[in-house]
Design an enzyme around this catalytic site. Structure first.
Site, PDB file in Angstrom:
ATOM      1  CD1 TRP A 101      -2.191  -2.198   1.763  1.00  0.00           C
ATOM      2  CD2 TRP A 101      -2.986  -1.212  -0.083  1.00  0.00           C
ATOM      3  NE1 TRP A 101      -3.197  -2.990   1.257  1.00  0.00           N
ATOM      4  CE2 TRP A 101      -3.704  -2.408   0.135  1.00  0.00           C
ATOM      5  CE3 TRP A 101      -3.308  -0.431  -1.188  1.00  0.00           C
ATOM      6  CZ2 TRP A 101      -4.729  -2.835  -0.713  1.00  0.00           C
ATOM      7  CZ3 TRP A 101      -4.327  -0.860  -2.034  1.00  0.00           C
ATOM      8  CH2 TRP A 101      -5.024  -2.037  -1.789  1.00  0.00           C
ATOM      9  CG  ASP A 171      -2.876   3.756   4.388  1.00  0.00           C
ATOM     10  OD1 ASP A 171      -3.896   3.501   5.076  1.00  0.00           O
ATOM     11  OD2 ASP A 171      -2.646   3.201   3.291  1.00  0.00           O
ATOM     12  CE  LYS A 195      -8.576  -3.217   3.754  1.00  0.00           C
ATOM     13  NZ  LYS A 195      -7.478  -2.401   3.303  1.00  0.00           N
TER      14      LYS A 195
HETATM   15  C1  PLP Z   1      -6.999  -1.804   2.009  1.00  0.00           C
HETATM   16  C2  PLP Z   1      -5.969  -0.769   2.151  1.00  0.00           C
HETATM   17  C3  PLP Z   1      -5.894   0.335   1.289  1.00  0.00           C
HETATM   18  C4  PLP Z   1      -6.780   0.510   0.069  1.00  0.00           C
HETATM   19  O1  PLP Z   1      -8.072   0.671   0.402  1.00  0.00           O
HETATM   20  P1  PLP Z   1      -9.224   0.861  -0.697  1.00  0.00           P
HETATM   21  O2  PLP Z   1     -10.385   1.226   0.138  1.00  0.00           O
HETATM   22  O3  PLP Z   1      -9.376  -0.443  -1.405  1.00  0.00           O
HETATM   23  O4  PLP Z   1      -8.810   1.947  -1.613  1.00  0.00           O
HETATM   24  C5  PLP Z   1      -4.926   1.285   1.533  1.00  0.00           C
HETATM   25  N1  PLP Z   1      -4.077   1.166   2.563  1.00  0.00           N
HETATM   26  C6  PLP Z   1      -4.115   0.118   3.413  1.00  0.00           C
HETATM   27  C7  PLP Z   1      -3.153   0.037   4.539  1.00  0.00           C
HETATM   28  C8  PLP Z   1      -5.063  -0.887   3.235  1.00  0.00           C
HETATM   29  O5  PLP Z   1      -5.103  -1.925   4.080  1.00  0.00           O
END
Ligand code: PLP
Length: 361
Positions: A101, A171, A195
Site C-alpha cells: 500500500w 495510512d 478493515k
Molecule cells: C486496504 C488498504 C488500502 C486501500 O483501500 P481501498 O479502500 O481499497 O482503496 C490502503 N491502505 C491500506 C493500509 C489498506 O489496508
C-alpha cells in the site's frame, strides 16, 4: 442462520451486535418509517446520525479540537491522490516504503511531484518495519508518508517516527481503532473503513485544521479538496450515508466495550495466541520479524506449498473463511480485527494444532 469465522483482510468481519442492530433498524429507523439508506442526507434525522458518529469517533480516539474529521468516499486509494493534491508546496514528497500500500501511494504521488524514498524494507520482502531513529526527512519535502499497519505483509509500527517540522501522513487503514493512537503525532491520518470500522465506501480522514489553508494544486476537483469537505461537514455532495451510519454503530460498540484500551488488550490477547503457537510450531512459522508483528494481520506459512494448500483446504472445510495469504507473500494470513471474537482465534489455533499433529512425522 450460520455465521462462520471470517479472517478476511477486508472487507472484513463486523461486530455481530452491530449487524443485528442494523438489521433491527433496517426497515424503520427509530420510528422514521424508513431505512437509513432511504433517508435524505439533508434531513434532521440523518444529520443527527453523522454528528453522533463524529462525536463518538472523537471520544473513542481522543481527537483534539484542532483536528477535523471527514467522511470521504473513494477508499484509501483516493487518499493516495488527495494528500499530494492538497498538501503540496514544493511537490516533493518523502515516503517510507513498508509494503504494497505504501508503494501504491508512492506511485500515485509520482503523478503530482517527485518522491524520495527515505526508508524501505523492500530488501526483505517487507518483513519488517525499518528502524527510523536516524532517518531524516528531505529538507524541502512537503510531507512524509507512512503506512501504520501493512495489511498484506503483516507488519506494524511499534513506535512512530518523528520528523520535526514536517507533516507526517499516516495510512492507518488496517490498524485504525485497534489500539489507542496519539493523533497529535500526525498532520493527517486516513483509514478505509472496510478493515476495522465499517463497510467499504467510507474512508475516514483526520486532518489538522491549519493544513486546510494550503492551496490545492491547480486542477484539483472540487470534491477532492479537504477544505471543501470540511466546510460542508463532509456533505458537499451526498456522502456514503449508510456506511457512515454503520461506522457510527461500530464507534458506539467500541465505547460500550471499554474503548481503545480494551480493544488493545483483546487484540493483544488474540494475536499472542497465534504468535505463541507459531513460535513453538514444528511446521508453521510467522513470516515477519518479531519486533514488527501486526496485531491485526497475522501472516504465516509452512515450508511446503503442498502443506499450505492442504491447510487452506482443510481450514475452509472446517468453516474458517479467507485464510489465504496475499499472492505477493503466499502462505496464510489470519486477519483478526476488533470484531473477531477470541473464540474464533482459539478455534483457529486448535485447528492448526490438530493439523500439525496430523502432519508431523
Ligand atoms: C486496504 C488498504 C488500502 C486501500 O483501500 P481501498 O479502500 O481499497 O482503496 C490502503 N491502505 C491500506 C493500509 C489498506 O489496508
Amino acid at each position: 442462520m450460520k455465521r462462520i469465522y471470517n479472517f478476511s483482510a477486508g472487507p472484513a468481519v463486523l461486530p455481530e451486535e452491530v449487524l443485528q442492530q442494523a438489521a433491527d433498524e433496517m426497515l424503520d429507523y427509530k420510528g422514521s418509517g424508513m431505512s437509513v439508506m432511504e433517508m435524505s442526507h439533508r434531513s434532521k434525522t440523518y444529520q443527527a446520525i453523522i454528528d453522533e458518529a463524529e462525536a463518538d469517533l472523537r471520544k473513542v480516539l481522543n481527537i483534539p479540537g484542532n483536528y477535523k474529521v471527514l467522511f470521504v468516499q473513494g477508499g484509501g486509494t483516493v487518499q493516495f491522490a488527495m494528500v499530494p493534491m492538497n498538501l503540496s508546496k514544493n511537490r516533493i514528497y518523502d515516503f517510507i516504503l513498508t509494503g504494497h500500500w505504501s508503494k501504491a501511494a508512492k506511485k500515485e504521488a509520482e503523478i503530482f511531484g517527485k518522491v524520495n524514498v527515505i526508508a524501505s524494507s523492500e530488501d526483505k520482502n517487507f518483513s519488517y518495519i525499518p528502524n527510523l531513529d536516524n532517518v531524516k526527512a528531505s529538507p524541502d519535502s512537503d510531507f512524509v508518508c507512512m503506512c501504520d499497519n501493512n495489511t498484506i505483509f503483516g507488519t506494524k509500527y511499534k513506535k512512530y517516527p518523528e520528523f520535526p517540522g514536517k507533516i507526517l501522513v499516516n495510512d492507518a487503514s488496517s490498524s485504525f481503532l485497534s489500539e489507542p493512537m496519539d493523533v497529535t503525532k500526525f498532520g493527517l491520518i486516513y483509514a478505509g473503513a472496510q478493515k476495522n470500522v465499517g463497510p467499504a465506501g467510507v474512508v475516514i480522514v483526520i486532518i489538522r485544521e491549519d493544513l486546510l489553508e494550503n492551496e490545492p494544486l491547480p486542477g484539483t476537483p472540487t470534491l477532492l479538496k479537504y477544505k471543501v469537505l470540511a466546510d460542508a461537514g463532509s456533505m458537499y455532495n451526498t456522502p456514503p450515508t449508510y456506511g457512515i451510519y454503520i461506522c457510527g454503530l461500530v464507534f458506539k460498540w467500541i465505547l460500550a466495550h471499554g474503548g481503545l484500551e480494551a480493544m488493545k488488550e483483546r487484540n493483544e490477547k488474540k494475536a499472542a495466541l497465534i504468535y505463541d503457537f507459531l513460535d513453538n510450531s514444528k511446521i508453521f512459522k510467522g513470516t515477519v520479524d518479531k519486533g514488527s508483528r501486526s496485531l491485526m494481520n497475522v501472516c504465516f506459512r509452512t515450508d511446503s506449498e503442498e502443506l499450505n494448500e492442504a491447510f487452506l483446504e482443510g481450514a475452509k472445510k472446517a468453516g474458517f473463511a479467507n485464510l489465504k495469504g496475499h499472492r505477493s507473500v503466499g502462505g496464510m494470513r489470519a486477519s483478526i480485527y476488533n470484531a473477531m471474537p477470541l473464540a474464533g482465534v482459539e478455534a483457529l489455533v486448535k485447528f492448526m494444532r490438530e493439523f500439525e499433529a496430523a502432519h508431523v512425522k
